[in-house]
Design a protein around this motif. Sequence first.
Motif, PDB file in Angstrom:
ATOM      1  N   MET A  33      -4.041 -12.076  35.152  1.00 39.23           N
ATOM      2  CA  MET A  33      -3.202 -12.581  36.217  1.00 39.23           C
ATOM      3  C   MET A  33      -4.051 -13.089  37.380  1.00 39.23           C
ATOM      4  N   SER A  34      -5.183 -12.437  37.705  1.00 38.65           N
ATOM      5  CA  SER A  34      -5.920 -12.779  38.913  1.00 38.65           C
ATOM      6  C   SER A  34      -6.513 -14.184  38.881  1.00 38.65           C
ATOM      7  N   ASP A  35      -6.850 -14.713  37.708  1.00 41.62           N
ATOM      8  CA  ASP A  35      -7.423 -16.053  37.630  1.00 41.62           C
ATOM      9  C   ASP A  35      -6.415 -17.132  38.023  1.00 41.62           C
ATOM     10  N   ASP A  36      -5.131 -16.869  37.823  1.00 44.66           N
ATOM     11  CA  ASP A  36      -4.090 -17.851  38.104  1.00 44.66           C
ATOM     12  C   ASP A  36      -3.553 -17.760  39.530  1.00 44.66           C
ATOM     13  N   ARG A  37      -3.859 -16.691  40.225  1.00 44.06           N
ATOM     14  CA  ARG A  37      -3.305 -16.490  41.570  1.00 44.06           C
ATOM     15  C   ARG A  37      -4.014 -17.369  42.584  1.00 44.06           C
ATOM     16  N   ARG A  38      -3.213 -17.851  43.544  1.00 43.96           N
ATOM     17  CA  ARG A  38      -3.796 -18.632  44.629  1.00 43.96           C
ATOM     18  C   ARG A  38      -4.287 -17.719  45.739  1.00 43.96           C
ATOM     19  N   MET A  39      -3.758 -16.510  45.784  1.00 46.51           N
ATOM     20  CA  MET A  39      -4.168 -15.505  46.769  1.00 46.51           C
ATOM     21  C   MET A  39      -4.262 -14.159  46.050  1.00 46.51           C
ATOM     22  N   PRO A  40      -5.082 -13.237  46.576  1.00 42.95           N
ATOM     23  CA  PRO A  40      -5.230 -11.948  45.919  1.00 42.95           C
ATOM     24  C   PRO A  40      -4.081 -10.998  46.229  1.00 42.95           C
ATOM     25  N   ASN A  41      -3.994  -9.951  45.435  1.00 43.48           N
ATOM     26  CA  ASN A  41      -3.110  -8.828  45.711  1.00 43.48           C
ATOM     27  C   ASN A  41      -3.991  -7.633  46.059  1.00 43.48           C
ATOM     28  N   ILE A  42      -3.575  -6.897  47.070  1.00 47.46           N
ATOM     29  CA  ILE A  42      -4.306  -5.718  47.530  1.00 47.46           C
ATOM     30  C   ILE A  42      -3.373  -4.517  47.425  1.00 47.46           C
ATOM     31  N   LEU A  43      -3.879  -3.431  46.862  1.00 50.35           N
ATOM     32  CA  LEU A  43      -3.136  -2.176  46.815  1.00 50.35           C
ATOM     33  C   LEU A  43      -3.718  -1.228  47.851  1.00 50.35           C
ATOM     34  N   VAL A  44      -2.862  -0.676  48.690  1.00 51.06           N
ATOM     35  CA  VAL A  44      -3.254   0.353  49.652  1.00 51.06           C
ATOM     36  C   VAL A  44      -2.572   1.633  49.199  1.00 51.06           C
ATOM     37  N   THR A  45      -3.382   2.627  48.832  1.00 51.97           N
ATOM     38  CA  THR A  45      -2.846   3.860  48.288  1.00 51.97           C
ATOM     39  C   THR A  45      -3.500   5.057  48.965  1.00 51.97           C
ATOM     40  N   GLY A  46      -2.957   6.220  48.745  1.00 59.50           N
ATOM     41  CA  GLY A  46      -3.482   7.444  49.337  1.00 59.50           C
ATOM     42  C   GLY A  46      -2.380   8.476  49.434  1.00 59.50           C
ATOM     43  N   THR A  47      -2.783   9.686  49.729  1.00 60.06           N
ATOM     44  CA  THR A  47      -1.851  10.782  49.906  1.00 60.06           C
ATOM     45  C   THR A  47      -0.842  10.423  51.001  1.00 60.06           C
ATOM     46  N   PRO A  48       0.421  10.841  50.866  1.00 59.63           N
ATOM     47  CA  PRO A  48       1.371  10.596  51.956  1.00 59.63           C
ATOM     48  C   PRO A  48       0.816  11.087  53.292  1.00 59.63           C
ATOM     49  N   GLY A  49       0.936  10.238  54.310  1.00 59.50           N
ATOM     50  CA  GLY A  49       0.473  10.596  55.632  1.00 59.50           C
ATOM     51  C   GLY A  49      -0.900  10.048  55.989  1.00 59.50           C
TER      52      GLY A  49
ATOM     53  N   MET B 262      -8.119   2.617  61.503  1.00 61.65           N
ATOM     54  CA  MET B 262      -7.195   1.654  60.899  1.00 61.65           C
ATOM     55  C   MET B 262      -7.582   0.229  61.284  1.00 61.65           C
ATOM     56  N   GLU B 263      -7.898   0.008  62.555  1.00 60.32           N
ATOM     57  CA  GLU B 263      -8.289  -1.332  63.003  1.00 60.32           C
ATOM     58  C   GLU B 263      -9.574  -1.783  62.328  1.00 60.32           C
ATOM     59  N   SER B 264     -10.522  -0.882  62.183  1.00 60.23           N
ATOM     60  CA  SER B 264     -11.771  -1.194  61.490  1.00 60.23           C
ATOM     61  C   SER B 264     -11.505  -1.535  60.025  1.00 60.23           C
ATOM     62  N   ASN B 265     -10.615  -0.780  59.392  1.00 58.36           N
ATOM     63  CA  ASN B 265     -10.267  -1.037  57.991  1.00 58.36           C
ATOM     64  C   ASN B 265      -9.608  -2.403  57.836  1.00 58.36           C
ATOM     65  N   VAL B 266      -8.744  -2.754  58.763  1.00 57.73           N
ATOM     66  CA  VAL B 266      -8.077  -4.060  58.727  1.00 57.73           C
ATOM     67  C   VAL B 266      -9.109  -5.173  58.899  1.00 57.73           C
ATOM     68  N   ASP B 267     -10.067  -4.979  59.800  1.00 61.47           N
ATOM     69  CA  ASP B 267     -11.132  -5.975  59.978  1.00 61.47           C
ATOM     70  C   ASP B 267     -11.929  -6.157  58.683  1.00 61.47           C
ATOM     71  N   ARG B 268     -12.222  -5.056  57.995  1.00 63.56           N
ATOM     72  CA  ARG B 268     -12.960  -5.137  56.729  1.00 63.56           C
ATOM     73  C   ARG B 268     -12.161  -5.916  55.684  1.00 63.56           C
ATOM     74  N   VAL B 269     -10.866  -5.664  55.638  1.00 67.09           N
ATOM     75  CA  VAL B 269     -10.020  -6.380  54.673  1.00 67.09           C
ATOM     76  C   VAL B 269      -9.980  -7.860  55.013  1.00 67.09           C
ATOM     77  N   LYS B 270      -9.880  -8.194  56.291  1.00 68.18           N
ATOM     78  CA  LYS B 270      -9.873  -9.599  56.712  1.00 68.18           C
ATOM     79  C   LYS B 270     -11.160 -10.290  56.282  1.00 68.18           C
ATOM     80  N   GLN B 271     -12.301  -9.637  56.457  1.00 67.27           N
ATOM     81  CA  GLN B 271     -13.585 -10.204  56.022  1.00 67.27           C
ATOM     82  C   GLN B 271     -13.607 -10.358  54.501  1.00 67.27           C
ATOM     83  N   TRP B 272     -13.104  -9.364  53.790  1.00 68.17           N
ATOM     84  CA  TRP B 272     -13.060  -9.439  52.325  1.00 68.17           C
ATOM     85  C   TRP B 272     -12.181 -10.616  51.890  1.00 68.17           C
TER      86      TRP B 272
END
Length: 176
Positions: free
Chosen positions: A1-17, A156-166
């Motif tokens: 699926m990823s080769d055909d996508r025009r944009m990536p999909n990102i999964l954000v997961t973790g323990t509730p909270g 959280m802000e640092s993580n968002v910045d990292r995702v934006k760079q990625w």
Amino acid sequence: MSDDRRMPNILVTGTPGTGKTTTSEMIAQVTGLNHVNVGELVKAKQFYESYSEEYDTHILDEDKLLDELEDMLTDGGNVVDYHTCELFPERWFDLVLVLRSETHVLYDRMVQRGYNKKKLDENMSCEIMQVVLDEARESYAPEIVVELQSNTVDDMESNVDRVKQWLDAWKEQHKA
């Protein structure tokens, strides 16, 4: 699926909270990706089989959920948040973020949400034993799984910045 996508999909997961929904909303706002809150989707579309009083949660109907998400994720451009990850096919995601929190931070967040003792204890054990991180590492290619601390707004802000760079690098690589 990823080769055909025009944009990536990102999964954000973790323990509730651990801040999945807040972080996902921030990522969506900064990047323009569509936020898919799986928990809300399950409730809205009634993708559950029953309700567990013991854990104060619905029992997921995985087939209905996966059928719905398959269509939603085909073209890419989504940031998906959910507390587990092993049920999703590897082909759906280009990046998997596993949010982690220190136990005292996580405990306070769960108490604030009004979790019953059994649910709180179970989720605390999952975080301590890094269950979600291990599931992600077993379910996805190691190079796409990233563990991130999520204790403070600054984290959280640092993580968002990292995702934006990625994402910027992904677009450049895929000429999106």
